[in-house]
Design an enzyme around this catalytic site. Structure first.
Site, mmCIF file in Angstrom:
data_model
loop_
_atom_site.group_PDB
_atom_site.id
_atom_site.type_symbol
_atom_site.label_atom_id
_atom_site.label_comp_id
_atom_site.label_asym_id
_atom_site.label_seq_id
_atom_site.Cartn_x
_atom_site.Cartn_y
_atom_site.Cartn_z
ATOM 1 N N VAL A 9 0.867 -1.172 0.000
ATOM 2 C CA VAL A 9 0.000 0.000 0.000
ATOM 3 C C VAL A 9 0.905 1.224 0.000
ATOM 4 O O VAL A 9 2.035 1.179 0.483
ATOM 5 C CB VAL A 9 -0.953 0.040 1.214
ATOM 6 N N SER A 10 0.404 2.328 -0.551
ATOM 7 C CA SER A 10 1.236 3.521 -0.689
ATOM 8 C C SER A 10 1.403 4.308 0.600
ATOM 9 O O SER A 10 2.380 5.014 0.793
ATOM 10 C CB SER A 10 0.663 4.438 -1.779
#
Length: 204
Positions: A9-10
């Site tokens: 996930v960013s």
């Protein structure tokens, strides 16, 4: 099979529950909270996964979607080639396809993954373009005042737009080039943000 699942996930605010959805009890799970612009082999959890692959502890890997591997077409394709060379079968859950069939590279998977890798990169580039357009419209609307010397975009617009860069710079510990990779922006952008932070415009 020696199974593992890779999740990316960013940011820490993004929910990983959806990516865990199809996890099986015998899977090792590796989670990176990092921009997809950072090459796969430079991510902390991915590096641990690579060590496990090299040690022969993993031969079957699942990801939720191709863009979890990355947002750069070349890096995605290089990573898949590496997995193939090590005999690691990659399954992309949202497609329901595997990279190897009877130990051989699936041409169907290669065709689909090449297309999706390029689409992933295009999506990232479109997001950055839309972001730049938003900044430009904000400036035209006169919602922001003041500007950095030599820049057509006000300081506060830049800092607001690149909050992730500001955060990484304030945390310290990484080179400017590394910050650029983590945040998925150019080195010039990071340098510009740093100049603003180092020399804040005096308020009148």
């Amino acid at each position: 099979m020696k199974k593992a699942k890779y999740i990316r996930v960013s940011s820490s605010s993004q929910n990983t529950i959806r990516q865990y959805h199809k996890q099986t009890p015998d899977e090792l799970v590796y989670v990176d909270v990092i921009s997809g612009a950072v090459p796969f082999n430079e991510r902390p959890a991915a590096q641990e996964l690579i060590k496990a692959i090299e040690a022969g502890s993993v031969d079957y890997l699942t990801v939720e979607s191709i863009d979890r591997i990355g947002r750069d077409a070349f890096n995605i394709q290089s990573t898949i080639q590496y997995l193939n060379s090590k005999g690691v079968n990659l399954k992309v859950n949202n497609l329901g396809v595997e990279s190897l069939v009877n130990g051989k590279v699936s041409m169907t998977f290669k065709m689909i993954s090449d297309i999706l890798a390029n689409l992933s990169q295009m999506t990232r580039e479109n997001i950055r373009e839309a972001q730049a357009q938003g900044v430009h419209l904000a400036v035209l609307a006169g919602k922001f005042k003041g500007r950095m010397k030599g820049s057509t975009i006000p300081d506060d617009v830049i800092l607001s737009t690149y909050k992730n860069v500001v955060k990484e710079l304030k945390l310290g510990g990484n080179s400017l080039r590394k910050v650029a990779a983590i945040c998925g922006v150019s080195l010039a952008t990071v340098q510009k943000v740093k100049r603003i932070l180092d020399n804040p415009t005096e308020k009148k």
